[in-house]
Design a protein around this motif. Structure first.
Motif, PDB file in Angstrom:
ATOM      1  N   ILE A  15       0.839  -1.206   0.000  1.00 32.13           N
ATOM      2  CA  ILE A  15       0.000   0.000   0.000  1.00 32.13           C
ATOM      3  C   ILE A  15       0.870   1.251   0.000  1.00 32.13           C
ATOM      4  N   ILE A  16       1.969   1.225   0.756  1.00 35.64           N
ATOM      5  CA  ILE A  16       2.896   2.366   0.736  1.00 35.64           C
ATOM      6  C   ILE A  16       3.470   2.553  -0.663  1.00 35.64           C
ATOM      7  N   ALA A  38      16.699   6.864   4.580  1.00 36.63           N
ATOM      8  CA  ALA A  38      15.920   6.139   3.576  1.00 36.63           C
ATOM      9  C   ALA A  38      15.161   7.108   2.676  1.00 36.63           C
ATOM     10  N   GLY A  39      14.606   8.155   3.271  1.00 35.97           N
ATOM     11  CA  GLY A  39      13.862   9.133   2.484  1.00 35.97           C
ATOM     12  C   GLY A  39      14.748   9.878   1.509  1.00 35.97           C
ATOM     13  N   GLY A  69      11.416   4.390  -0.331  1.00 37.43           N
ATOM     14  CA  GLY A  69      12.387   4.325   0.754  1.00 37.43           C
ATOM     15  C   GLY A  69      11.749   3.909   2.063  1.00 37.43           C
ATOM     16  N   ILE A  70      10.587   4.499   2.371  1.00 35.41           N
ATOM     17  CA  ILE A  70       9.870   4.140   3.600  1.00 35.41           C
ATOM     18  C   ILE A  70       9.409   2.689   3.551  1.00 35.41           C
ATOM     19  N   LEU A  88      12.232   0.285   4.196  1.00 32.75           N
ATOM     20  CA  LEU A  88      12.563   0.222   5.614  1.00 32.75           C
ATOM     21  C   LEU A  88      11.548  -0.637   6.369  1.00 32.75           C
ATOM     22  N   MET A  89      10.271  -0.494   6.034  1.00 30.24           N
ATOM     23  CA  MET A  89       9.218  -1.282   6.684  1.00 30.24           C
ATOM     24  C   MET A  89       9.326  -2.761   6.318  1.00 30.24           C
ATOM     25  N   GLN A  90       9.726  -3.042   5.083  1.00 28.55           N
ATOM     26  CA  GLN A  90       9.918  -4.438   4.677  1.00 28.55           C
ATOM     27  C   GLN A  90      11.044  -5.088   5.463  1.00 28.55           C
TER      28      GLN A  90
END
Length: 337
Positions: A49-50, A98-99, A230-231, A234-236
């Protein structure tokens, strides 16, 4: 009320299809229609979704990008290496690094599309292969399992044990996903920049004559997708508890299918965050139900391919809007000849 329904036809249709699909899948397996499975689908769908809300902005602006999943792999690898070298870091530094890297990779695509006038799909196919090739060359395909403590420690905002022994969890990726959706929705629907993106995607020449900064539209749209990539990367890494160079490889087609299914128009000028989210959830629910029923994962790939084909066929936009004027002129002359 009628005006609201007419303006949200895609969203209401997707909701109806999701309800019918859930009812149908519940007859195939008794494990599907449970609260714990619903939260599992939500947690698993968060990264996609991101990705999707980032891709939505590019599609609204009239472009297309298939390099974002590989870019996310590059971002998570570089972020972990950089912060590990600096002593470990924390969540704030992780999101910042990451951003920045993600926006930088997005800016490369914007440069190729705007400055070098390369068709967006061709440019991102190129960067897809370049990013992935460089990542695999320098990492030699080696995964990172020793993550910083802040990234490897699971963050659970809510958990509850059900009567059957299963657990319901609301994890950090879901919360970050909600924030990304809210930020994207605000940007495209509540700001002047968002209105310009819609105008540019719907009529690039008209937007140019109206005085809209075309360069800014390209860099904002691809940069926003880079930020979301990037976000998501990081979440993955946080969700999987490891960084695998090719873990996200191939994810781009699933996200593209879901985003277009959610109402984003190939050719630009149309799309909403709600439709985007529903599209991803519909694809995730389908995959989850088929997995629980023991259906081959290859069958799901066929379904994704069919979704892309049908979405392109039914799209009200002309796909030639993705082509530069020179190619469209050549195609028209060839047809006349």
């Amino acid at each position: 009320m009628r005006r609201l329904i007419q303006g949200r036809t895609t969203e209401f249709t997707l909701l109806a299809v999701m309800v019918l699909l859930c009812v149908g899948l519940s007859f195939g397996t008794d494990r599907f229609l449970t609260i714990s499975n619903a939260f599992d689908v939500l947690n698993v769908s968060a990264v996609n979704i991101i990705f999707a809300v980032g891709l939505l902005v590019v599609l609204i602006s009239g472009g297309i990008d298939i390099s974002f999943a590989v870019a996310a792999s590059v971002v998570q690898y570089l972020t972990v290496l950089a912060l590990t070298a600096l002593g470990g870091g924390n969540w704030a530094e992780g999101f910042l690094v990451a951003g920045i890297i993600g926006i930088g990779l997005g800016a490369i695509n914007a440069f190729l599309v705007y400055r070098l006038q390369i068709i967006s799909i061709v440019a991102t196919i190129s960067t897809f292969n370049i990013f992935f090739g460089l990542l695999m060359f320098f990492t030699k395909g080696v995964s990172i399992y020793n993550l910083p403590d802040w990234l490897s420690t699971r963050v659970v905002f809510y958990e509850h044990e059900m009567a059957d022994g299963s657990w319901v969890e609301l994890t950090l990726p879901v919360v970050v996903m909600i924030l990304c959706c809210a930020a994207t929705s605000f940007m495209i629907s509540r700001t002047t920049t968002g209105r310009k993106l819609y105008a540019f995607g719907d009529n690039p020449e008209g937007a140019r004559r109206f005085g809209i900064n075309i360069s800014a539209m390209h860099y904002i749209s691809f940069g926003w997708l880079g930020l979301m990539a990037g976000i998501a990367g990081l979440m993955q890494a946080h969700y999987a508890q490891e960084v695998v160079p090719n873990a996200l490889y191939g994810r781009e087609l699933d996200v593209l299918a879901a985003t277009v299914l959610g109402g984003a128009r190939l050719g630009g000028g149309k799309g909403s965050v709600m439709g985007c989210v529903l599209g991803v959830l519909l694809v995730s629910i389908t995959q989850n139900g088929l997995n629980l029923m023991g259906v081959s994962p290859f069958a799901f790939k066929m379904i994704v391919g069919a979704i892309i084909l049908i979405a392109i066929t039914l799209s009200s936009a002309r796909f030639d809007k993705l082509l530069p004027d020179t190619l469209k002129s050549s195609a028209r002359k060839g047809g006349q000849g």
